[in-house]
Design an enzyme around this catalytic site. Structure first.
Site, PDB file in Angstrom:
ATOM      1  N   CYS A  11       0.797  -1.244   0.133  1.00  0.00           N
ATOM      2  CA  CYS A  11      -0.079  -0.115  -0.126  1.00  0.00           C
ATOM      3  C   CYS A  11       0.702   1.303   0.070  1.00  0.00           C
ATOM      4  O   CYS A  11       1.931   1.202  -0.777  1.00  0.00           O
ATOM      5  CB  CYS A  11      -0.997   0.065   1.154  1.00  0.00           C
ATOM      6  SG  CYS A  11      -0.326  -0.123   2.825  1.00  0.00           S
ATOM      7  N   MET A  12       0.541   2.230   0.680  1.00  0.00           N
ATOM      8  CA  MET A  12       1.221   3.634   0.659  1.00  0.00           C
ATOM      9  C   MET A  12       2.627   3.408   1.441  1.00  0.00           C
ATOM     10  O   MET A  12       3.368   4.158   0.999  1.00  0.00           O
ATOM     11  CB  MET A  12       0.280   4.774   1.215  1.00  0.00           C
ATOM     12  CG  MET A  12      -0.851   4.996   0.726  1.00  0.00           C
ATOM     13  SD  MET A  12      -0.689   5.458  -1.277  1.00  0.00           S
ATOM     14  CE  MET A  12      -0.344   7.235  -0.826  1.00  0.00           C
TER      15      MET A  12
END
Length: 496
Positions: free
Chosen positions: A28-29
């Site tokens: 993800c981020m």
């Protein structure tokens, strides 16, 4: 964060039990999300000690390794070692686990988070483009019917309108099913003919499939229906594969999957998914309607803890659906202002007070990430969780600022993580005071968390260099004292 991603990747894979123990990897981020064959092969304590790793969250055979904003670079290096295609390392069946309410809940959360996390950049990008169009209108740069505004809104809407297709692609990877078939089935839901039929059904016209009535449902901007449909497709695909002769698999297998999965999705799963999504959204905003500003305050205090566990992604479908239906979201997004900006302020306080050079650098980088980009994992895992009391300062800040945001009626037009650069998403073009409120709340978040962190204090981490110097000085002192202890007996013996 170390820039030696190759060394980081080698160390992480080794502590995950080796490449053969990893069956899936996404990111993800800020996190590398591993799925392993054997959870016993994961050495979580050793993972936490790797330079460049900010934190580790393990849940059974799934392990999240937090590496910060440079996660994409780390992901590429890890993928080189695993030789994965993003879904699985091999076709080995996953070990069977006894289904309990806890296991079922964990699997549902993992499916939702694992599917939605890769889509967040597109959703944020689209929503910020729509926000830019809104600002151009607000400052009278263009009229509402100007082609530039229409095109900007269309560009921004792309990720939302075709969200079912994006969800299908991401979920196909998660559930290990054919991606092209999943996209094709999801594509039915946004096909112009299907949308037209649903509009006619909404007006009272009878619509059926093989004599079975089709309920009028709008699937654009939705997540849950296609997520469930793709999960069911994964089982349909395995069953069809087991009954079709080898010589017919090229044409019969995909045809049967589509003819079985698509009608089930349209007649049953789609409406059920809409009901589930609507029920969750209704529950969240019923609480908001009942508690008012207090609900936003509580969410603000809980938000850092939700991010720690990865459960904050549960609210993504609700936020998307609410913004799509009403244009704004007034509970979850405003609550993040105090939480995100507060984590940045707490990190700045740590950087101000600590004497540890490495911690000072980490705190400044993590604080900048939270304040400027709204990415809080580096602050959480790299600083706040390690020092504990600064985390308490951010929870208090989240509660106070969240309560004020709820009292002021602040709402977001986008789902970008709140930060100094994305503060425009909270501006109401019809209420100039909203800008004053947002800027005031962000300033309060920084100041309050900074002051609370200094007031609560924290146990500083000693510098490694200072420790080494102290040990060296101690050894030298011990050496100087040693002769004094041995000379007296020798002199006494000589005298005697």
């Amino acid at each position: 964060m170390s820039n030696n991603f190759s060394a980081l990747a080698n160390s992480v894979v080794e502590k995950m039990g080796g490449a053969s123990n990893v069956i899936a990897l996404t990111h993800c981020m800020t996190r590398l999300r591993f799925v392993t064959k054997d959870e016993a092969g994961i050495d979580a304590d050793a993972l936490k000690k790797i330079k460049g790793v900010m934190g580790v969250v393990q849940n059974g055979d799934k392990c999240q390794v937090i590496v910060g904003n440079n996660v994409a670079a780390a992901y590429k290096e890890v993928m080189k070692l695993l030789n994965l295609d993003g879904s699985a390392a091999d076709d080995a069946p996953a070990p069977k686990v006894k289904l309990t309410p806890k296991v079922i809940g964990a699997k549902m959360l993992d499916a939702l988070v694992g599917t939605m996390s890769p889509l967040i950049p597109a959703i944020i990008g689209g929503s910020m483009v729509k926000l830019a169009a809104m600002l151009l209108l607000m400052f009278n740069v263009y009229e509402a019917d100007h082609s530039t505004i229409i095109l900007l809104n269309t560009i921004g809407d792309g990720a939302f309108f075709f969200l079912p297709i994006m969800v299908a692609a991401s979920a196909a990877i998660k559930f290990k099913t054919n991606m092209s078939l999943a996209i094709g089935i999801a594509g039915v839901l946004v096909h112009p003919n299907f949308i037209d039929l649903m509009a006619q059904a909404a007006e009272g016209k009878h619509v059926d499939l093989f004599g079975i009535p089709v309920e009028s449902v709008r699937y654009t901007y939705t997540v849950i229906p296609v997520l469930i449909m793709t999960w069911i497709q994964s089982y349909i695909e395995r069953w069809v594969d087991s009954i079709t002769p080898t010589v017919t698999k090229n044409f019969l297998k995909p045809m049967l999957i589509v003819l079985i999965a698509a009608p089930i999705g349209i007649l049953l799963v789609g409406p059920m998914g809409i009901w589930i999504g609507t029920a969750i959204s209704t529950l969240v905003y019923t609480i908001h309607g009942t508690l008012g500003w207090l609900a936003v305050a509580i969410m603000g205090a809980l938000w850092p803890l939700l991010v720690l566990t990865g459960m904050h992604r549960v609210f993504t479908p609700t936020i998307i659906q609410t913004i799509a239906e009403t244009g704004t979201e007034g509970m979850v997004m405003p609550s993040e202002i105090g939480a995100n900006i507060g984590m940045g302020g707490a990190c700045l306080a740590v950087a101000w007070k600590t004497r540890n050079i490495a911690l000072k650098q980490t705190s400044m980088a993590a604080g900048a990430s939270a304040l400027m980009a709204g990415i809080s994992e580096p602050a959480l895992y790299g600083v706040l969780v390690r020092l504990k009391r600064p985390l308490i300062a951010t929870l208090i800040t989240g509660f106070i600022v969240g309560g004020l945001a709820g009292y002021a009626g602040i709402a977001s037009h986008s789902m970008a993580a709140p930060s100094l650069f994305t503060s425009v998403q909270f501006i109401d073009v019809n209420d100039p005071m909203s800008l004053v409120w947002v800027l005031g709340l962000m300033a309060l978040s920084v100041v309050l968390s900074f002051v609370l962190t200094l007031m609560l204090g924290f146990d500083d981490i000693p510098n490694e260099e200072e420790d080494d110097m102290n040990k060296s000085h101690k050894k030298e002192a011990d050496k100087k004292e040693e002769p004094k202890l041995t000379e007296a007996p020798v002199a006494a013996k000589a005298t005697a």
